[in-house]
Design a protein around this motif. Structure first.
Motif, short mmCIF file in Angstrom:
data_model
loop_
_atom_site.label_atom_id
_atom_site.label_comp_id
_atom_site.label_asym_id
_atom_site.label_seq_id
_atom_site.Cartn_x
_atom_site.Cartn_y
_atom_site.Cartn_z
N MET A 225 45.18 50.68 33.27
CA MET A 225 45.08 52.00 33.89
C MET A 225 43.84 52.10 34.78
SD MET A 225 46.73 54.83 34.19
CE MET A 225 47.77 55.02 32.74
N ARG A 226 42.69 51.63 34.27
CA ARG A 226 41.46 51.66 35.08
C ARG A 226 41.60 50.79 36.32
NH1 ARG A 226 38.75 51.43 29.95
NH2 ARG A 226 38.58 49.16 30.20
N GLN A 228 44.33 50.16 38.00
CA GLN A 228 45.17 50.87 38.97
C GLN A 228 44.35 51.92 39.72
OE1 GLN A 228 49.07 52.27 37.59
NE2 GLN A 228 48.79 50.97 35.82
N ASP A 229 43.50 52.60 39.02
CA ASP A 229 42.67 53.63 39.64
C ASP A 229 41.76 53.00 40.70
OD1 ASP A 229 41.77 56.21 40.01
OD2 ASP A 229 40.17 56.04 38.55
N ALA A 232 43.95 51.88 43.70
CA ALA A 232 44.39 53.03 44.49
C ALA A 232 43.27 53.55 45.37
CB ALA A 232 44.89 54.14 43.57
N ASN A 233 42.06 53.60 44.84
CA ASN A 233 40.91 54.07 45.63
C ASN A 233 40.61 53.12 46.78
OD1 ASN A 233 38.68 56.03 45.94
ND2 ASN A 233 37.39 54.28 45.45
N TRP A 250 35.57 46.85 36.96
CA TRP A 250 36.78 46.39 37.62
C TRP A 250 37.00 44.91 37.39
CZ3 TRP A 250 41.27 45.62 39.66
CH2 TRP A 250 41.48 44.65 40.64
N ASP A 317 54.77 52.55 33.85
CA ASP A 317 54.08 53.74 34.33
C ASP A 317 55.02 54.81 34.86
OD1 ASP A 317 52.12 51.49 34.27
OD2 ASP A 317 50.74 53.06 34.87
N SER A 514 47.53 64.00 38.80
CA SER A 514 46.62 62.90 38.48
C SER A 514 47.19 61.68 39.17
CB SER A 514 46.53 62.67 36.96
OG SER A 514 45.71 61.56 36.66
N THR A 516 47.09 57.93 40.80
CA THR A 516 46.57 56.57 40.99
C THR A 516 47.62 55.84 41.82
OG1 THR A 516 47.48 55.89 38.85
CG2 THR A 516 45.18 56.58 38.88
N CYS A 519 51.90 59.01 39.77
CA CYS A 519 51.37 60.36 39.57
C CYS A 519 51.93 60.96 38.29
CB CYS A 519 51.73 61.24 40.77
SG CYS A 519 50.90 62.84 40.76
#
Length: 531
Positions: A225-226, A228-229, A232-233, A250, A317, A514, A516, A519
């Motif tokens: 999950m982290r 993916q965040d 995405a950023n 990361w 997801d 929310s 990433t 959603c």
């Protein structure tokens, strides 16, 4: 101007300026001339600029506005408001120096994803951002790489037993056992992500993480999950992301995710000779194991890992996000809960078959409506591989075709398109299951949408189990490539309805994005369930 008299730095600047001017003249006389002739032939008109954009060189103002909205959890709503206020369906803006067209025209999306599919790619910035985590796989590649993934995976999906619900039943029973029955609050969202992790890993690796019974998945879920965040950023910053060094978290998460999957890859590669002697592991054990089929087709461990991660992202997801959104709604809407329970009651407490799930109209309408208002992939984009056109968006009223030069990015908001009042009515912002249902008394037909409804995108990229053309496949069954996710969501919802007769919302907040790579509701699905 006498360049010989200028200082060295000034000379270099002057020469560069002259070279740039000459280059632009050359472009206008060659490529530019061809493009102008092409535009005249096609009758294209310019796309209107976003009315709030002031910086048309770098687009820093819009980028900062977007980042502020992202932090405030309303970037999807901001995107929709731009279409509403400007009263257009396609507009143009600049994002950190990159020219972008934004559209919510179904005909444009049909052209991009099906009619002219080969003229479009994921885009270099997206592939650069995604590949450090997901590698080269079915959802992160174009051209020959994508075709290779498609040909490798499609037969496996065709053979996979998505209609065999035994695996789902085992994991859903663990879910039911883990939910308190004393009226205490539970966040179903957390449990849904564990459920889909357990079922996806069993389908992919042959071994489940069993996170619902163990209470964890050995850190993999959190690291995934982290990661993916972070990805995405990076995709939002595009090429500018190179200015920000990868942080320790990361790098640690990336390694953890890769090592976790590599364990299964190496384990199955060790028995490749045995697998090759068998036609199918399903014939031997009666069980379909995805990784065994991939190992039969390639000896490249990185490619195997990449395909597994690509499918894991899609299978885990999207389903967990859909279930979270559905159950948050069910808890807040007693009318929907009552109607769904009435339909489920017809099963007399028995586990549904695959055929029975397909016949449950209200359940299907519930999932459709959730995916309409809260699409799990709410924004997307493609990059033109050659000079081409889109059918709509040009001119003041957006009715003329649009010229799209090679390298141009076109983005779309499924979130905004799914709320278009000309397609879904003046109550388009309301959650109404009935809009999907036939009314026998009035003769009114439920929604049968086309390209204006794309919760999982369309065209060739979702048709892993179809040999039809992209256009025909999407018109026949938009969910064809998403059968696994929708079957799991349907089955889980039915079994939970059978296990619990009452539901109460413990989350007064409205649905909040929310975002990433997918959603989901920021507040999860905090509920109380009773027998």
């Amino acid at each position: 101007m006498n360049i010989s008299r200028l200082p060295l730095v000034a000379k270099a600047a002057a020469l560069l300026t002259v070279a740039y001017i000459l280059y632009q003249i050359y472009i206008q006389l060659t490529i530019g001339a061809k493009r102008r002739a092409f535009q005249r032939e096609k009758g294209t008109l310019p796309v209107p600029w976003l009315y709030t954009l002031k910086d048309r060189f770098m687009g820093v103002d819009v980028f900062m506005e977007n980042m502020k909205a992202l932090k405030a959890r309303n970037i999807l709503a901001l995107g929709k408001s731009r279409f509403d206020l400007q009263k257009v369906r396609t507009y143009r803006m600049v994002m950190l120096g990159r020219d972008v067209f934004i559209t919510i025209e179904p005909e444009n999306l049909k052209t991009i994803q099906a009619v002219d599919f080969k003229k479009w790619s994921l885009g270099s910035r997206r592939k650069t951002a995604f590949r450090p985590l997901l590698g080269i796989g079915i959802f992160t590649s174009d051209g020959a790489d994508w075709q290779h993934s498609r040909e490798m995976l499609r037969p496996n999906f065709a053979r996979s037993q998505v209609g065999d619900l035994a695996t789902f039943e085992r994991h859903v029973s663990h879910l039911v056992e883990a939910i308190p029955t004393d009226g205490s609050t539970v966040d179903l969202s957390e449990m849904f992500f564990r459920l889909t992790m357990d079922s996806a890993t069993e389908f992919l690796f042959g071994e489940s993480t069993e996170s619902l019974t163990k209470g964890s998945s050995e850190g993999f879920s959190d690291a995934f999950m982290r990661s993916q965040d972070f990805v995405a950023n990076n995709s939002r910053w595009g090429s500018w992301a190179k200015l920000f060094p990868a942080n320790k978290q990361w790098l640690a998460d990336q390694k953890f995710v890769h090592d976790f999957v590599d364990y299964y890859v190496q384990k199955n590669m060790a028995k490749r000779s045995e697998l090759l002697r068998e036609k199918s592991n399903a014939e031997k054990s009666g069980r379909y194991i995805f990784i065994d089929e991939i190992v039969r087709q390639t000896e490249d461990p990185i490619r195997i890992r990449s395909e597994l991660l690509n499918i894991l992202l899609a299978g885990r997801d999207t389903t967990a996000s859909l279930l979270t959104n559905v159950w948050d709604t069910l808890a807040k809407r007693p009318d929907i809960w009552s109607c769904l329970q009435s339909e489920v009651a017809k099963l007399d407490g028995k586990a549904p078959t695959f055929e029975q799930l397909k016949e449950m109209k209200y359940l299907k309408g519930l999932l459709n409506e959730s995916l309409r208002l809260y699409p799990v992939v709410p924004v997307n984009s493609r990059e033109a591989l050659e000079d081409t056109t889109l059918p709509l968006g040009g001119g003041p009223d957006g009715s003329a075709p649009v010229f799209v030069p090679k390298g141009q990015v076109v983005s779309w908001s499924t979130y905004a398109m799914h709320r278009r009042r000309d397609y879904y009515g003046e109550d388009a912002d309301d959650f109404k299951v009935e809009r999907w249902l036939d009314d026998a008394e009035t003769g009114r037909k439920g929604l049968r949408p086309g390209w204006e409804y794309l919760p999982f995108n369309g065209g060739a990229r979702i048709c892993l189990v179809s040999d039809s053309s992209p256009v025909k496949a999407i018109q026949t069954d938009i969910f064809k490539g998403q059968q696994f996710a929708l079957t799991e969501a349907s089955y889980t919802t039915v079994r939970l309805c059978q296990a619990f007769s009452k539901i109460e919302s413990r989350n007064p907040s409205p649905w909040t994005e929310s975002l990433t790579l997918t959603c989901v509701n920021l507040h999860g699905a905090n509920v109380a369930l009773k027998l």
